[in-house]
Design a protein around this motif. Structure first.
Motif, mmCIF file in Angstrom:
data_model
loop_
_atom_site.group_PDB
_atom_site.id
_atom_site.type_symbol
_atom_site.label_atom_id
_atom_site.label_comp_id
_atom_site.label_asym_id
_atom_site.label_seq_id
_atom_site.Cartn_x
_atom_site.Cartn_y
_atom_site.Cartn_z
ATOM 1 N N GLY A 35 0.814 -1.210 0.000
ATOM 2 C CA GLY A 35 0.000 0.000 0.000
ATOM 3 C C GLY A 35 0.844 1.255 0.000
ATOM 4 O O GLY A 35 0.557 2.222 -0.707
ATOM 5 N N LEU A 36 1.917 1.248 0.781
ATOM 6 C CA LEU A 36 2.809 2.407 0.863
ATOM 7 C C LEU A 36 3.463 2.693 -0.474
ATOM 8 O O LEU A 36 3.441 3.827 -0.967
ATOM 9 N N PHE A 37 4.035 1.621 -1.073
ATOM 10 C CA PHE A 37 4.700 1.820 -2.370
ATOM 11 C C PHE A 37 3.695 2.148 -3.461
ATOM 12 O O PHE A 37 3.983 2.929 -4.369
ATOM 13 N N GLY A 38 2.488 1.554 -3.351
ATOM 14 C CA GLY A 38 1.447 1.860 -4.332
ATOM 15 C C GLY A 38 1.020 3.319 -4.256
ATOM 16 O O GLY A 38 0.820 3.977 -5.272
ATOM 17 N N TRP A 39 0.885 3.833 -3.037
ATOM 18 C CA TRP A 39 0.498 5.227 -2.846
ATOM 19 C C TRP A 39 1.576 6.168 -3.371
ATOM 20 O O TRP A 39 1.283 7.176 -4.021
ATOM 21 N N ARG A 40 2.833 5.805 -3.090
ATOM 22 C CA ARG A 40 3.935 6.634 -3.597
ATOM 23 C C ARG A 40 3.979 6.619 -5.117
ATOM 24 O O ARG A 40 4.228 7.648 -5.749
ATOM 25 N N TYR A 41 3.731 5.453 -5.698
ATOM 26 C CA TYR A 41 3.704 5.348 -7.162
ATOM 27 C C TYR A 41 2.579 6.205 -7.733
ATOM 28 O O TYR A 41 2.756 6.903 -8.730
ATOM 29 N N TYR A 42 1.417 6.137 -7.077
ATOM 30 C CA TYR A 42 0.281 6.945 -7.523
ATOM 31 C C TYR A 42 0.608 8.432 -7.446
ATOM 32 O O TYR A 42 0.319 9.194 -8.380
ATOM 33 N N GLN A 43 1.214 8.850 -6.330
ATOM 34 C CA GLN A 43 1.578 10.263 -6.181
ATOM 35 C C GLN A 43 2.570 10.695 -7.242
ATOM 36 O O GLN A 43 2.428 11.767 -7.849
ATOM 37 N N ASP A 44 3.598 9.874 -7.465
ATOM 38 C CA ASP A 44 4.607 10.195 -8.479
ATOM 39 C C ASP A 44 3.970 10.288 -9.866
ATOM 40 O O ASP A 44 4.292 11.187 -10.656
ATOM 41 N N SER A 45 3.056 9.353 -10.159
ATOM 42 C CA SER A 45 2.388 9.363 -11.465
ATOM 43 C C SER A 45 1.524 10.602 -11.625
ATOM 44 O O SER A 45 1.482 11.207 -12.699
ATOM 45 N N ALA A 46 0.822 10.979 -10.543
ATOM 46 C CA ALA A 46 -0.036 12.165 -10.592
ATOM 47 C C ALA A 46 0.787 13.424 -10.809
ATOM 48 O O ALA A 46 0.411 14.310 -11.587
ATOM 49 N N ILE A 47 1.941 13.501 -10.125
ATOM 50 C CA ILE A 47 2.822 14.662 -10.286
ATOM 51 C C ILE A 47 3.342 14.736 -11.717
ATOM 52 O O ILE A 47 3.355 15.804 -12.340
ATOM 53 N N GLN A 48 3.757 13.582 -12.244
ATOM 54 C CA GLN A 48 4.262 13.549 -13.617
ATOM 55 C C GLN A 48 3.186 13.952 -14.615
ATOM 56 O O GLN A 48 3.457 14.672 -15.585
ATOM 57 N N ALA A 49 1.957 13.496 -14.365
ATOM 58 C CA ALA A 49 0.846 13.844 -15.260
ATOM 59 C C ALA A 49 0.571 15.343 -15.225
ATOM 60 O O ALA A 49 0.329 15.966 -16.266
ATOM 61 N N ARG A 50 0.610 15.937 -14.016
ATOM 62 C CA ARG A 50 0.388 17.387 -13.899
ATOM 63 C C ARG A 50 1.497 18.166 -14.596
ATOM 64 O O ARG A 50 1.237 19.173 -15.264
ATOM 65 N N GLU A 51 2.723 17.705 -14.438
ATOM 66 C CA GLU A 51 3.842 18.392 -15.081
ATOM 67 C C GLU A 51 3.738 18.298 -16.597
ATOM 68 O O GLU A 51 4.003 19.273 -17.308
ATOM 69 N N ALA A 52 3.338 17.112 -17.086
ATOM 70 C CA ALA A 52 3.182 16.939 -18.534
ATOM 71 C C ALA A 52 2.069 17.829 -19.064
ATOM 72 O O ALA A 52 2.202 18.465 -20.125
ATOM 73 N N ALA A 53 0.958 17.907 -18.319
ATOM 74 C CA ALA A 53 -0.158 18.765 -18.731
ATOM 75 C C ALA A 53 0.252 20.231 -18.721
ATOM 76 O O ALA A 53 -0.134 21.007 -19.601
ATOM 77 N N SER A 54 1.047 20.612 -17.728
ATOM 78 C CA SER A 54 1.522 21.993 -17.629
ATOM 79 C C SER A 54 2.398 22.346 -18.828
ATOM 80 O O SER A 54 2.259 23.420 -19.424
ATOM 81 N N GLU A 55 3.290 21.439 -19.188
ATOM 82 C CA GLU A 55 4.170 21.681 -20.332
ATOM 83 C C GLU A 55 3.372 21.748 -21.627
ATOM 84 O O GLU A 55 3.621 22.607 -22.484
ATOM 85 N N SER A 56 2.380 20.854 -21.761
ATOM 86 C CA SER A 56 1.537 20.864 -22.960
ATOM 87 C C SER A 56 0.719 22.151 -23.044
ATOM 88 O O SER A 56 0.530 22.715 -24.122
ATOM 89 N N TYR A 57 0.237 22.604 -21.883
ATOM 90 C CA TYR A 57 -0.545 23.849 -21.837
ATOM 91 C C TYR A 57 0.325 25.035 -22.260
ATOM 92 O O TYR A 57 -0.095 25.858 -23.075
ATOM 93 N N THR A 58 1.530 25.100 -21.725
ATOM 94 C CA THR A 58 2.451 26.186 -22.077
ATOM 95 C C THR A 58 2.732 26.191 -23.571
ATOM 96 O O THR A 58 2.737 27.242 -24.223
ATOM 97 N N SER A 59 2.935 25.006 -24.131
ATOM 98 C CA SER A 59 3.190 24.884 -25.567
ATOM 99 C C SER A 59 1.978 25.317 -26.383
ATOM 100 O O SER A 59 2.102 26.044 -27.375
ATOM 101 N N ALA A 60 0.785 24.893 -25.939
ATOM 102 C CA ALA A 60 -0.440 25.244 -26.660
ATOM 103 C C ALA A 60 -0.690 26.744 -26.639
ATOM 104 O O ALA A 60 -1.065 27.342 -27.650
ATOM 105 N N ILE A 61 -0.452 27.375 -25.495
ATOM 106 C CA ILE A 61 -0.668 28.816 -25.386
ATOM 107 C C ILE A 61 0.346 29.584 -26.211
ATOM 108 O O ILE A 61 0.034 30.651 -26.763
ATOM 109 N N SER A 62 1.556 29.058 -26.337
ATOM 110 C CA SER A 62 2.563 29.687 -27.198
ATOM 111 C C SER A 62 2.083 29.700 -28.645
ATOM 112 O O SER A 62 2.255 30.692 -29.362
#
Length: 204
Positions: A35-62
């Motif tokens: 459960g601990l490692f699963g939660w950490r994996y989920y958090q890491d994946s969520a952070i990566q997804a937000r960062e990817a969305a942020s980069e895509s948003y910045t590119s789209a607005i450019s």
């Protein structure tokens, strides 16, 4: 608690306890660590997804900054790909702004109405409703614009809502309603500096 006469008795007691409970302890430890490692994996994946969305948003607005309303296909693709993220709402708002500047009010209204329905940010909801009302007013759909404004209960928007209501009333030819709305707006914390000029013009 039992008292043991010798260390051998203590060791035997531990062995017996382990036989009875060892599997449960190991199983619990595995579940807990999983459960601990699963939660950490989920958090890491969520952070990566937000960062990817942020980069895509910045590119789209450019792209939007460079092409204006002509970037509609690019921005719409970003919105469709990130429809469950708040970045899609922000992109729709930026696209609507470019479409208004290009005179495409119908397309801008579609973007804003979608964003208003999709947003999960309580701070964005009144802003989106206000912009929808402004576009409807520009299209001459005054009653629909007033209905949209009436659905904004936030006190922090009271002045802007009342002022726009006054502008719409004036365009409808109802100067008394406009004066009343401007007077109400003037008492609000977010009153604009142009209200006194509008009131003076109506008083002439």
């Amino acid at each position: 608690m039992e008292l043991y006469d010798t260390e051998e008795q203590q060791v035997e007691a531990i062995k017996d306890w382990w036989k009875e409970n060892g599997k449960a302890v190991i199983f619990g430890a595995v579940i807990g660590l999983g459960g601990l490692f699963g939660w950490r994996y989920y958090q890491d994946s969520a952070i990566q997804a937000r960062e990817a969305a942020s980069e895509s948003y910045t590119s789209a607005i450019s792209v939007l900054d460079a092409k204006g309303a002509d970037a509609q296909a690019d921005i719409q693709s970003f919105i469709d790909s990130n429809s469950d993220a708040e970045y899609s709402v922000l992109a729709a708002m930026q696209l609507a702004k470019a479409q208004v500047e290009a005179g495409n009010l119908d397309e801008a209204l579609k973007q804003l109405e979608w964003a208003k329905a999709a947003t999960k940010d309580a701070a964005l909801s009144p802003l989106l409703a206000y912009r929808v009302a402004r576009i409807k007013a520009e299209q001459g759909n005054f009653d629909a614009a007033l209905t949209e404004l009436s659905a904004i209960p936030d006190e922090s928007w009271k002045g802007r809502v009342a002022e726009l209501r006054g502008d719409i009333s004036l365009r409808k030819g109802d100067s008394d309603a406009a004066y009343s709305a401007y007077s109400e707006a003037q008492q609000a914390a977010d009153a604009s500096r142009t209200l006194q000029i509008k009131l003076d013009d109506l008083a002439k």
